[in-house]
Design a protein around this motif. Structure first.
Motif, short mmCIF file in Angstrom:
data_model
loop_
_atom_site.label_atom_id
_atom_site.label_comp_id
_atom_site.label_asym_id
_atom_site.label_seq_id
_atom_site.Cartn_x
_atom_site.Cartn_y
_atom_site.Cartn_z
N ALA A 98 0.88 -1.48 -0.31
CA ALA A 98 0.03 0.03 0.11
C ALA A 98 0.87 1.14 -0.04
N ARG A 102 -1.75 3.10 -2.64
CA ARG A 102 -2.99 2.74 -2.77
C ARG A 102 -3.67 2.64 -1.29
N PRO A 103 -4.96 2.44 -1.12
CA PRO A 103 -5.49 2.42 0.11
C PRO A 103 -5.42 1.13 0.75
N THR A 152 2.79 1.57 -3.52
CA THR A 152 1.79 1.93 -4.57
C THR A 152 0.99 3.01 -4.25
#
Lengths: 295, 203
Positions: A56, A61-62, A59
């Motif tokens: 996470a 991302r969540p 990247t």
């Protein structure tokens, strides 16, 4: 420098930080739990959580698809002037973050069941205000996941049950929840005040790092005792068994009515997301929970 | 505890080898389905209508993903599991009618599902709750999407996955349920904890 824009940008950044990077105390506790576990199933679950956290971060991302209901804790200082329209600024930042990160739209009208699509609605994002002395604005974002929130409970105990009853209520809440709130969990416990105050304090208790015990040694002792007891239940990561059911128990209290003994328990999943920053009148931003420069 | 790697379509024989606590990784076709999709699929079956997907041998995933459309291509942003108990209403019938062999979710499932797993040959596996990016990384491609009218989380997303896991077998074909085993130990431990803390037992 446009201070309003600065507050909005910082809030979007806080939401991004919160959903993509866990605070250090929680990350360290998860790593320690992985080392401590001997059960293979428990180790597998913790390894998956740690791998997920790393991915996470990398990247951006969540870390979980449930990016929660958006809650803010805001401290306003008497000497910080840019406060008019602050709730609108926080709302705008929430809409932007939902689109840009992206966050899952999680604000649903309770009667029509219509999802607003942008994480805003009546009372949402929810803002907790506090006025303090100083010359800054402190914003904490606290996206709260639904699966763990569903396991939260309020007990209006009899004063005669006292501290013993409170401990039992906390342990029973955890046992009843089992694997459903995505353990290892963190518990926020609020004692006293009244029904609403106990629940508010329970959630607020989750803002304190899990490495930091309550300043009152009596309360600190109960926090440690409850944590140990909860980990002896054997529920384990994801309810699949093991030594790590909880990473921390944080208690807050208020004085109570002689006839009431309210106990609020707010359950937080391992994805204990929060981020705090202070904004000064000259536009300087100081991040308190995450090691980052400005973006 | 053993580790298995499966390619879809998975056969009944394959899943009957598995025992609770085993770890599996799945490569091939994974289809998401939550409450609404389960309900509609069974309604279609009732009416004798053809389903857009053949579920036989694929892995069924309790998941409402975040998907982004970039230049006409679907990109999976996050795809962690959702709570499986909500699907307990439909799953036994789903296993019977559609011969799905691997069900993936979180939090465990109940008696009816466990009985269907035993009778028709299927397993329920736990994927780590919240591990949405780990899941998304194993999803190599969105092959198709059906029933998008149900909304993004409720639609049937057909994923091509590679080594999707680790998945812990929590209900096997022998009638074992790992969650129930853990919880009965927890109940016993609770009594000891009460005693140690000097708390009153339940009346």
């Amino acid at each position: 420098m446009n201070l309003v824009q600065k507050i909005e940008d910082t809030t979007v950044n806080l939401l991004r930080l919160a959903v993509t990077r866990l605070p250090r105390d929680v990350k360290d506790a998860l790593k320690a739990a992985y080392e401590r576990e001997t059960d293979q199933t428990a180790k597998t679950q913790l390894k998956a959580i740690l791998d997920n956290i790393t991915l996470a971060e990398k990247t951006e991302r969540p870390m979980c698809q449930d990016t929660g209901v958006i809650i803010f804790y805001v401290k306003i200082c008497d000497k910080f002037e840019e406060i008019s329209g602050l709730s609108e600024i926080l709302k705008t930042a929430t809409v932007r973050a939902t689109r840009e990160i992206p966050l899952r739209p999680n604000a649903v009208h309770p009667i029509t069941q219509k999802n607003s699509g942008d994480n805003t609605g009546r009372y949402i994002p929810y803002i907790n205000w506090e006025i303090i002395q100083g010359n800054f604005l402190e914003i904490t974002v606290f996206p709260k996941g639904g699966g763990s929130e569903n396991m939260s409970r309020l007990g209006m105990l009899k004063p005669g049950e006292g501290v013993e009853g409170m401990k039992k209520f906390v342990i029973d809440t955890v046992v009843q929840a089992g694997g459903q709130p995505c353990p290892p969990i963190i518990l926020g416990v609020g004692i006293g005040g009244g029904a609403d105050i106990a629940m508010k304090l329970a959630k607020k208790a989750l803002l304190r790092p899990i490495t930091q015990r309550h300043p009152d040694p009596e309360i600190a002792k109960i926090e440690e005792e409850l944590l140990e007891a909860i980990n002896e239940t054997g529920i384990g990561p994801m309810g699949l068994g093991g030594k790590t059911t909880s990473l921390g128990v944080n208690i807050e209290y208020a004085h109570r009515h002689p006839a009431s003994y309210p106990v609020g328990v707010v359950v937080q999943c391992w994805a204990a997301r929060k981020a705090t920053a202070r904004i000064y009148p000259d536009g300087t931003v100081e991040y308190l929970t995450h090691e980052v420069g400005e973006k | 505890m053993a580790v298995f790697r499966f390619k879809t379509p998975v056969s009944e024989e394959d899943v009957r080898k598995l025992k609770i606590g085993d770890i599996i990784y799945v490569t091939g076709t994974l289809v998401t389905a939550r409450d609404e999709a389960h309900k509609r699929a069974l309604e279609y079956y009732e009416k004798g209508e053809k389903l857009p997907i053949d579920f036989e041998g694929v892995a069924l995933y309790h998941c409402g993903p975040i998907i982004k459309k970039i230049n006409d291509e679907w990109i999976t942003v996050a795809a962690g599991p959702t709570t499986s108990t909500r699907m307990e209403l439909f799953e036994a019938e789903f296993i019977e009618k559609f011969k799905v062999r691997i069900i993936i979710g979180k939090g465990g499932m109940g008696k009816k599902t466990a009985e269907a797993c035993k009778k028709y040959g299927a397993v329920y596996c736990a994927f780590t709750g919240g591990a949405a990016v780990l899941a998304a990384e194993a999803i190599k491609k969105v092959k198709s999407v059906e029933w998008l009218d149900l909304g993004m989380p409720e639609a049937l997303w057909v994923f091509e996955v590679e080594n999707f896991g680790p998945l812990t077998v929590a209900i096997d074909t022998y009638g074992n349920n790992l969650y129930h085993e853990v919880m009965s130990k927890v109940e016993a431990n609770k009594k000891e904890i009460y005693e140690r803390l000097g708390l009153k037992k339940e009346e």
